[in-house]
Motif scaffolding. Structure first.
Motif, short mmCIF file in Angstrom:
data_model
loop_
_atom_site.label_atom_id
_atom_site.label_comp_id
_atom_site.label_asym_id
_atom_site.label_seq_id
_atom_site.Cartn_x
_atom_site.Cartn_y
_atom_site.Cartn_z
N SER A 266 -44.69 26.64 60.83
CA SER A 266 -45.15 26.19 59.52
C SER A 266 -46.57 26.64 59.22
O SER A 266 -46.91 26.96 58.08
N TYR B 33 -48.52 24.70 53.37
CA TYR B 33 -48.55 23.77 54.51
C TYR B 33 -49.52 22.62 54.24
O TYR B 33 -49.19 21.46 54.48
N TYR C 119 -48.53 18.72 53.89
CA TYR C 119 -49.09 17.79 54.87
C TYR C 119 -49.84 16.64 54.19
O TYR C 119 -49.66 15.47 54.55
N HIS D 113 -45.09 13.11 52.83
CA HIS D 113 -45.37 13.11 54.26
C HIS D 113 -45.90 11.75 54.71
O HIS D 113 -45.49 11.23 55.75
N GLY E 46 -42.42 12.95 60.27
CA GLY E 46 -43.66 13.63 59.94
C GLY E 46 -44.37 14.21 61.15
O GLY E 46 -43.82 14.32 62.24
N CYS E 47 -45.63 14.55 60.94
CA CYS E 47 -46.44 15.17 61.97
C CYS E 47 -46.56 14.27 63.20
O CYS E 47 -46.98 13.12 63.10
N GLN F 25 -52.44 23.77 68.35
CA GLN F 25 -52.57 23.65 66.90
C GLN F 25 -53.90 24.24 66.42
O GLN F 25 -53.95 24.93 65.39
N TRP G 129 -58.24 20.29 60.59
CA TRP G 129 -57.15 19.55 61.23
C TRP G 129 -57.52 18.09 61.45
O TRP G 129 -56.71 17.19 61.20
N MET H 139 -57.26 16.39 58.10
CA MET H 139 -55.87 16.23 57.68
C MET H 139 -55.18 15.08 58.41
O MET H 139 -54.56 14.21 57.79
N VAL I 90 -54.04 11.30 56.80
CA VAL I 90 -52.69 10.75 56.82
C VAL I 90 -52.67 9.39 57.51
O VAL I 90 -52.01 8.45 57.04
N ARG J 137 -57.65 16.98 50.53
CA ARG J 137 -57.15 18.31 50.16
C ARG J 137 -58.21 19.08 49.39
O ARG J 137 -58.45 20.27 49.66
#
Length: 202
Positions: free
Chosen positions: A87, A95, A99, A104, A111-112, A139, A163, A166, A170, A190
Protein backbone atom coordinates in the motif's frame (compact mmCIF):
# COMPACT_ATOMS: atom_id res chain seq x y z
CA UNK A 1 -1.20 -56.81 -6.93
CA UNK A 2 0.43 -57.01 -3.52
CA UNK A 3 3.68 -55.51 -4.84
CA UNK A 4 1.80 -52.58 -6.39
CA UNK A 5 0.07 -51.87 -3.09
CA UNK A 6 3.40 -51.97 -1.26
CA UNK A 7 4.98 -49.59 -3.73
CA UNK A 8 2.06 -47.20 -3.50
CA UNK A 9 2.06 -46.94 0.29
CA UNK A 10 5.06 -44.58 0.64
CA UNK A 11 3.48 -42.17 -1.85
CA UNK A 12 0.16 -42.29 -0.01
CA UNK A 13 1.87 -41.65 3.31
CA UNK A 14 3.89 -38.80 1.83
CA UNK A 15 0.77 -37.24 0.31
CA UNK A 16 -1.10 -37.55 3.60
CA UNK A 17 1.80 -35.93 5.49
CA UNK A 18 1.95 -33.10 2.96
CA UNK A 19 -1.78 -32.46 3.23
CA UNK A 20 -1.48 -32.55 7.02
CA UNK A 21 1.34 -29.99 7.00
CA UNK A 22 -0.56 -27.76 4.60
CA UNK A 23 -3.70 -28.03 6.72
CA UNK A 24 -1.74 -27.21 9.87
CA UNK A 25 -0.30 -24.14 8.20
CA UNK A 26 -3.73 -23.05 6.97
CA UNK A 27 -5.23 -23.55 10.43
CA UNK A 28 -2.44 -21.51 12.01
CA UNK A 29 -3.07 -18.68 9.55
CA UNK A 30 -6.79 -18.76 10.38
CA UNK A 31 -5.99 -18.45 14.08
CA UNK A 32 -3.58 -15.57 13.48
CA UNK A 33 -6.07 -13.76 11.25
CA UNK A 34 -8.82 -14.11 13.85
CA UNK A 35 -6.53 -13.04 16.69
CA UNK A 36 -5.29 -10.05 14.72
CA UNK A 37 -8.82 -8.74 14.17
CA UNK A 38 -9.93 -9.34 17.75
CA UNK A 39 -6.80 -7.84 19.30
CA UNK A 40 -6.99 -4.74 17.10
CA UNK A 41 -10.64 -4.28 17.94
CA UNK A 42 -10.63 -5.02 21.68
CA UNK A 43 -7.03 -5.18 22.89
CA UNK A 44 -5.04 -8.10 24.21
CA UNK A 45 -6.40 -8.44 27.73
CA UNK A 46 -10.07 -8.35 26.76
CA UNK A 47 -9.76 -11.25 24.31
CA UNK A 48 -9.51 -14.86 25.50
CA UNK A 49 -7.93 -17.81 23.73
CA UNK A 50 -11.35 -19.43 23.54
CA UNK A 51 -12.74 -16.40 21.71
CA UNK A 52 -9.89 -16.46 19.23
CA UNK A 53 -10.36 -20.15 18.51
CA UNK A 54 -14.11 -19.75 18.14
CA UNK A 55 -13.61 -16.88 15.70
CA UNK A 56 -11.22 -19.12 13.75
CA UNK A 57 -13.84 -21.88 13.67
CA UNK A 58 -11.75 -24.27 15.75
CA UNK A 59 -11.88 -25.87 19.19
CA UNK A 60 -10.02 -24.53 22.21
CA UNK A 61 -8.06 -27.77 22.45
CA UNK A 62 -6.50 -27.24 19.02
CA UNK A 63 -4.79 -24.06 20.21
CA UNK A 64 -1.83 -25.80 21.85
CA UNK A 65 -0.95 -27.59 18.67
CA UNK A 66 0.07 -24.20 17.29
CA UNK A 67 1.05 -21.94 20.20
CA UNK A 68 2.68 -22.47 23.58
CA UNK A 69 0.67 -19.81 25.39
CA UNK A 70 -1.39 -16.67 24.90
CA UNK A 71 1.83 -14.64 25.09
CA UNK A 72 3.20 -16.73 22.23
CA UNK A 73 0.00 -16.12 20.27
CA UNK A 74 0.26 -12.36 20.84
CA UNK A 75 3.88 -12.21 19.68
CA UNK A 76 3.19 -14.28 16.57
CA UNK A 77 0.03 -12.30 15.82
CA UNK A 78 1.96 -9.03 15.89
CA UNK A 79 4.51 -10.48 13.48
CA UNK A 80 1.73 -11.79 11.24
CA UNK A 81 -0.25 -8.54 11.30
CA UNK A 82 2.80 -6.43 10.43
CA UNK A 83 3.77 -8.35 7.30
CA UNK A 84 4.55 -5.59 4.77
CA UNK A 85 1.93 -4.71 2.20
CA UNK A 86 2.28 -2.86 -1.09
CA UNK A 87 0.00 0.00 0.00
CA UNK A 88 2.83 2.44 0.74
CA UNK A 89 4.78 1.71 -2.43
CA UNK A 90 1.84 2.74 -4.61
CA UNK A 91 0.05 6.11 -4.52
CA UNK A 92 1.26 7.71 -1.28
CA UNK A 93 -1.38 10.45 -1.41
CA UNK A 94 -4.14 7.85 -1.69
CA UNK A 95 -2.56 5.88 1.17
CA UNK A 96 -2.53 8.97 3.40
CA UNK A 97 -6.12 9.83 2.51
CA UNK A 98 -7.29 6.31 3.34
CA UNK A 99 -5.28 6.10 6.55
CA UNK A 100 -6.41 9.43 7.96
CA UNK A 101 -10.07 8.84 7.15
CA UNK A 102 -13.18 8.36 9.30
CA UNK A 103 -13.64 4.94 7.68
CA UNK A 104 -10.27 3.73 8.92
CA UNK A 105 -10.92 5.23 12.34
CA UNK A 106 -14.27 3.44 12.60
CA UNK A 107 -13.01 -0.01 11.53
CA UNK A 108 -10.24 -0.83 13.97
CA UNK A 109 -10.54 -4.61 13.56
CA UNK A 110 -9.47 -4.44 9.92
CA UNK A 111 -7.36 -1.30 10.21
CA UNK A 112 -3.70 -0.57 10.73
CA UNK A 113 -2.16 -3.04 13.21
CA UNK A 114 0.31 -0.43 14.47
CA UNK A 115 -2.49 1.96 15.48
CA UNK A 116 -4.54 -0.91 16.87
CA UNK A 117 -1.83 -2.74 18.80
CA UNK A 118 1.00 -0.30 19.67
CA UNK A 119 -0.40 1.22 22.86
CA UNK A 120 -1.19 -2.02 24.74
CA UNK A 121 2.06 -3.62 23.58
CA UNK A 122 4.04 -1.78 26.25
CA UNK A 123 2.58 -4.29 28.75
CA UNK A 124 3.32 -7.37 26.63
CA UNK A 125 6.23 -9.79 26.36
CA UNK A 126 9.68 -8.88 25.01
CA UNK A 127 8.94 -11.09 22.00
CA UNK A 128 5.79 -9.13 21.15
CA UNK A 129 7.60 -5.81 21.50
CA UNK A 130 10.45 -7.09 19.34
CA UNK A 131 7.91 -7.97 16.65
CA UNK A 132 6.52 -4.43 16.77
CA UNK A 133 10.05 -3.02 16.61
CA UNK A 134 10.79 -5.01 13.48
CA UNK A 135 7.50 -3.95 11.91
CA UNK A 136 8.13 -0.29 12.72
CA UNK A 137 11.59 -0.39 11.18
CA UNK A 138 10.17 -1.89 7.99
CA UNK A 139 7.41 0.73 7.78
CA UNK A 140 9.90 3.57 8.28
CA UNK A 141 12.06 2.17 5.48
CA UNK A 142 9.08 1.90 3.11
CA UNK A 143 7.94 5.44 3.85
CA UNK A 144 11.50 6.75 3.50
CA UNK A 145 11.58 5.29 -0.01
CA UNK A 146 8.22 6.88 -0.85
CA UNK A 147 8.70 10.49 0.32
CA UNK A 148 10.49 13.09 -1.74
CA UNK A 149 13.94 14.49 -1.14
CA UNK A 150 17.51 13.76 -2.10
CA UNK A 151 18.92 13.60 1.42
CA UNK A 152 18.57 10.18 3.09
CA UNK A 153 18.55 11.61 6.60
CA UNK A 154 15.85 14.11 5.67
CA UNK A 155 13.71 11.41 4.05
CA UNK A 156 14.01 9.23 7.14
CA UNK A 157 13.13 12.15 9.40
CA UNK A 158 10.05 12.91 7.30
CA UNK A 159 9.02 9.25 7.31
CA UNK A 160 9.32 8.91 11.09
CA UNK A 161 7.54 12.21 11.77
CA UNK A 162 4.73 11.51 9.34
CA UNK A 163 4.18 7.93 10.52
CA UNK A 164 4.18 8.96 14.18
CA UNK A 165 1.65 11.69 13.41
CA UNK A 166 -0.57 9.34 11.40
CA UNK A 167 -0.64 6.58 14.01
CA UNK A 168 -1.11 9.04 16.86
CA UNK A 169 -3.93 10.80 15.04
CA UNK A 170 -5.85 7.55 14.53
CA UNK A 171 -5.35 6.51 18.16
CA UNK A 172 -6.59 9.88 19.43
CA UNK A 173 -9.45 10.05 16.95
CA UNK A 174 -10.69 6.69 18.20
CA UNK A 175 -10.27 7.62 21.86
CA UNK A 176 -12.33 10.81 22.10
CA UNK A 177 -16.12 10.94 22.42
CA UNK A 178 -16.52 14.13 20.39
CA UNK A 179 -17.13 13.27 16.70
CA UNK A 180 -16.27 16.77 15.51
CA UNK A 181 -12.97 16.79 17.37
CA UNK A 182 -12.20 13.29 16.12
CA UNK A 183 -12.75 14.36 12.52
CA UNK A 184 -10.67 17.49 13.10
CA UNK A 185 -7.73 15.49 14.44
CA UNK A 186 -7.68 13.39 11.28
CA UNK A 187 -8.14 16.31 8.88
CA UNK A 188 -5.60 18.60 10.52
CA UNK A 189 -2.98 15.87 10.73
CA UNK A 190 -3.45 15.25 7.02
CA UNK A 191 -3.11 18.97 6.30
CA UNK A 192 -0.01 19.21 8.50
CA UNK A 193 1.72 16.40 6.64
CA UNK A 194 0.92 18.09 3.32
CA UNK A 195 2.25 21.39 4.66
CA UNK A 196 5.58 19.78 5.50
CA UNK A 197 5.77 18.37 2.01
CA UNK A 198 6.40 14.89 3.37
CA UNK A 199 3.74 13.31 1.21
CA UNK A 200 5.19 14.12 -2.18
CA UNK A 201 6.06 11.11 -4.28
CA UNK A 202 9.51 11.01 -5.81
Amino acid sequence: MMSIMKLSMPFQEFFAMKVSREQMSANRTRILDAASMLFRDRGFDAVTVSEVMKAAGMTHGAFYGHFASKDDLIAQTVTHALIPSDSVSGDLQAYLNAYLSPHHRDHAATGCPTAGLASPLRHQSPEARAAMTSGLRSQIDRLSDAVSGADADGKRRAAIGSWAAMVGAVILARAVDDPALSDEVLAETRAWIDQLGAASVE
